[in-house]
Write a protein that holds these residues in place. Structure first.
Motif: not given
Length: 76
Positions: A39, A42-43, A45-50, A52
């Motif tokens: 988890e 995943i959090e 990765l989610e931060r990095r995606l946003w 980007t």
């Protein structure tokens, strides 16, 4: 009566059951720790995606504003 007193008294069964419960508790604890790590990953990765996505949007908006400013008549 023949046989072990542990078998007659049912202690062997109880001890085996308790041992299985302890093993299952340890296994569930290990699974829970792994899930917490997953988890957290995943959090991240989610931060990095946003970040980007926001970066791409900022570049597109900057280029759009630059394009508009190129067509605005310059004073002078």
């Amino acid at each position: 009566m023949e046989g072990s007193r542990f078998v007659r008294d049912g202690q062997w069964h109880d001890q085996r059951f308790e041992a299985q419960e302890r093993i299952m508790a340890l296994q569930f604890g290990a699974v829970e720790k792994r899930l917490e790590r997953i988890e957290a990953l995943i959090e991240g990765l989610e931060r990095r995606l946003w970040m980007t996505v926001y970066g791409v949007v900022a570049v597109i908006l900057t280029q759009a504003v630059q394009g508009i400013l190129d067509y605005v008549p310059k004073g002078g």
